[in-house]
Design an enzyme around this catalytic site. Structure first.
Site, PDB file in Angstrom:
ATOM      1  CB  CYS B 104     -78.248   9.812 -33.108  1.00  0.00           C
ATOM      2  SG  CYS B 104     -78.272   8.227 -33.979  1.00  0.00           S
ATOM      3  CB  CYS B 107     -81.344   6.250 -36.184  1.00  0.00           C
ATOM      4  SG  CYS B 107     -80.148   5.517 -35.051  1.00  0.00           S
ATOM      5  CB  SER B 108     -83.512   9.377 -33.157  1.00  0.00           C
ATOM      6  OG  SER B 108     -84.234   8.160 -33.105  1.00  0.00           O
ATOM      7  CB  CYS B 109     -78.641   6.593 -30.648  1.00  0.00           C
ATOM      8  SG  CYS B 109     -78.739   5.225 -31.827  1.00  0.00           S
TER       9      CYS B 109
END
Lengths: 94, 196
Positions: B104, B107-109
């Site tokens: 991602c 962000c950090s999905c």
């Protein structure tokens, strides 16, 4: 807006502009030519939601790019998930 | 690109709003933590491993998984509906010709319900910025040297879908049970930074 304008196999180009606020069109994928590989449902545009709006859901697509198109080098592909608003069709001249 | 938020202005604002909500009786102390705990409960890479093992022993399930992962994982008692809304899951299968890796970049999905909380390296700017540009180099740093003839597909979870990799079944595992096969699958394998 939001009429599932694209189908898998369509060639598209991403928006090249730098928006004023939040976007989910990653910078590295701006102004790039790719191919729609799959529909990914319909969702409200994240850019508008970030501004407190409640937009109607619109089509989201998995769009695949050759690395060379994004970075000028590389033999891999990168598939990014993009809202319809980010995309314009590339007309085929056949 | 967003980074670590722990000391940022937005974190302070969130803590302030949280304190106000509690002071005015709109939110019980600890309620947010409880909700987060509920969301994370049951989220573990063992779930992803169970899906992979089923796909290895049942080609029909594998086909359904690749066609409509949300529907298929219900067959093994799992779901992507633990949050505010059901998240779309897309499973991408490794083959001899193509290796898949998930990131991602924005962000950090991450599919928390199937893999648990994400590892810190997955959230690092180094991984997020480099794996899209040089996946072969990054995978080599993880100890995964892919044959030159194997192409790499990077999947950027930039919108509403979450991705999971279906690794290739290792050679010589024909006699193992489904449970034994699941035990071979690692979190890195489900993200694509390891072979299995």
């Amino acid at each position: 807006m939001g009429t599932d304008r694209f189908t898998p196999g369509d060639r598209v180009r991403t928006r090249a502009t730098d928006p004023a606020g939040h976007t989910r069109l990653p910078r590295y994928a701006r102004g790039a030519a790719g191919v729609v590989v799959e529909r990914a449902g319909r969702h409200p545009l994240a850019d508008d939601r970030a501004h407190g709006l409640s937009p109607q859901p619109q089509a989201v697509y998995h769009v695949q790019f050759p690395a060379a198109e994004l970075f000028g080098a590389g033999d891999h592909t990168v598939t990014v998930e993009l809202w319809e608003d980010y995309l314009t069709p590339i007309e085929e001249s056949s | 690109m967003s980074g670590d938020h722990s000391s940022s202005v937005i974190s302070a604002e969130v803590r302030h709003v949280e304190a106000l909500l509690e002071a005015r009786g709109l939110l019980d102390a600890g309620e947010i933590d409880t909700r987060i705990d509920e969301f994370l409960a049951g989220g573990t890479p063992a779930n992803g491993a169970r899906i992979v093992a089923r796909a290895w022993v049942d080609p029909g399930f594998a086909a359904r998984l690749l066609a409509d992962a949300n529907a298929a994982i219900r067959e093994v008692g799992l779901s992507m509906a633990g949050g505010l809304q059901e998240q779309r899951l897309k499973v991408v299968a490794n083959t001899e010709q193509q290796h898949n890796v998930v990131v991602c970049t924005l962000c950090s999905c991450y599919p928390i319900a199937l893999l648990g909380p994400s590892p810190s390296w997955y959230k690092s700017e180094a991984y997020r910025s480099r794996v899209v540009r040089d996946p072969r180099g990054v995978l080599a740093e993880f100890g995964l040297e892919l044959p030159a003839g194997t192409s790499i597909a990077v999947w950027d979870a930039s919108a509403e879908s979450r991705y999971m990799v279906l690794p290739r079944r290792p050679e010589g595992t024909g006699s193992l049970s489904e449970e034994e096969l699941a035990a071979l699958v690692t979190r890195k394998g489900l993200i694509g930074t390891a072979a299995v």
